[in-house]
Design a protein around this motif. Structure first.
Motif, PDB file in Angstrom:
ATOM      1  N   SER A 124      45.044  -5.274 -26.315  1.00  0.00           N
ATOM      2  CA  SER A 124      46.107  -4.376 -25.558  1.00  0.00           C
ATOM      3  C   SER A 124      46.800  -3.616 -26.545  1.00  0.00           C
ATOM      4  N   LEU A 125      46.764  -3.830 -27.890  1.00  0.00           N
ATOM      5  CA  LEU A 125      47.355  -3.043 -28.742  1.00  0.00           C
ATOM      6  C   LEU A 125      46.662  -1.634 -28.870  1.00  0.00           C
ATOM      7  N   LEU A 127      53.268  -5.189 -18.985  1.00  0.00           N
ATOM      8  CA  LEU A 127      53.081  -6.638 -19.669  1.00  0.00           C
ATOM      9  C   LEU A 127      51.601  -7.176 -19.481  1.00  0.00           C
ATOM     10  N   ASP A 128      51.159  -7.583 -20.553  1.00  0.00           N
ATOM     11  CA  ASP A 128      49.889  -8.124 -20.387  1.00  0.00           C
ATOM     12  C   ASP A 128      49.793  -9.720 -20.802  1.00  0.00           C
ATOM     13  N   LEU A 129      49.832 -10.737 -19.764  1.00  0.00           N
ATOM     14  CA  LEU A 129      49.705 -12.058 -19.986  1.00  0.00           C
ATOM     15  C   LEU A 129      48.299 -12.629 -20.547  1.00  0.00           C
ATOM     16  N   SER A 153      52.817 -10.779 -29.154  1.00  0.00           N
ATOM     17  CA  SER A 153      53.487 -12.129 -29.557  1.00  0.00           C
ATOM     18  C   SER A 153      53.687 -12.309 -31.042  1.00  0.00           C
ATOM     19  N   ASP A 154      52.653 -11.917 -31.635  1.00  0.00           N
ATOM     20  CA  ASP A 154      52.649 -12.199 -33.080  1.00  0.00           C
ATOM     21  C   ASP A 154      53.493 -11.187 -33.918  1.00  0.00           C
ATOM     22  N   THR A 165      56.513 -17.594 -18.419  1.00  0.00           N
ATOM     23  CA  THR A 165      56.892 -18.322 -19.352  1.00  0.00           C
ATOM     24  C   THR A 165      55.780 -18.362 -20.754  1.00  0.00           C
ATOM     25  N   SER A 166      54.910 -17.624 -20.602  1.00  0.00           N
ATOM     26  CA  SER A 166      53.749 -17.706 -21.687  1.00  0.00           C
ATOM     27  C   SER A 166      54.362 -17.195 -22.889  1.00  0.00           C
ATOM     28  N   THR A 167      54.101 -17.627 -23.893  1.00  0.00           N
ATOM     29  CA  THR A 167      54.135 -17.241 -25.281  1.00  0.00           C
ATOM     30  C   THR A 167      53.558 -16.308 -25.894  1.00  0.00           C
ATOM     31  N   THR A 168      52.110 -16.098 -25.130  1.00  0.00           N
ATOM     32  CA  THR A 168      51.109 -15.138 -25.522  1.00  0.00           C
ATOM     33  C   THR A 168      51.112 -14.036 -24.561  1.00  0.00           C
ATOM     34  N   TYR A 169      51.147 -12.924 -25.377  1.00  0.00           N
ATOM     35  CA  TYR A 169      51.362 -11.715 -24.269  1.00  0.00           C
ATOM     36  C   TYR A 169      51.389 -10.465 -25.268  1.00  0.00           C
TER      37      TYR A 169
END
Length: 125
Positions: A104-105, A96-98, A52-53, A27-31
């Motif tokens: 991560s980029l 996926l990185d939470l 996520s941006d 459910t995280s919106t930052t990933y």
């Protein structure tokens, strides 16, 4: 967390494919989500990532040919691949990185804690 890739296949050089990765269980919106690939006898390499941006990154070998995107409503990650080359042949993995910390980029596989099973892409010459 579950990541399920699809869309792989065999295509001739110069062709196109679209990979999909259906994500669930978080459910995280930052990933940060990414695509990696591994060819036989070679190490896994980062292909592309999106956070996520909406910021994206690409390996030099695919810049201008691949495009990453994410449909947040469907929670699905995509990789559009154009002008495919035989050297693009590999198993492609969604990751996926939470807990992204800005790195991560950079497409470092150890930053990603969750992985799909992979989908095979074969490009014939």
């Amino acid at each position: 967390v579950q990541l399920v890739e699809s869309g792989g296949g065999t295509v001739q050089a110069g062709g196109s494919l679209r990979l999909s990765c259906a994500a669930s269980g978080y459910t995280s919106t930052t990933y940060c989500m990414g695509w990696f690939r591994q060819a036989p006898g070679k190490e896994r390499e980062g292909v592309s990532a999106i956070d996520s941006d909406g910021s994206t990154s690409y390996a030099d070998s695919v810049k201008g040919r691949f495009a990453i995107s994410k449909d947040n409503a469907k929670n699905t990650l995509y990789l559009e691949m154009y002008s495919l080359k035989p050297e693009d042949t590999a198993m492609y993995y969604c990751a996926l990185d939470l807990e992204p910390e800005g790195g991560s980029l950079a497409l470092v596989s150890t930053d990603f804690g969750y992985w799909g099973q992979g989908t095979q892409v074969t490009v014939s010459s």
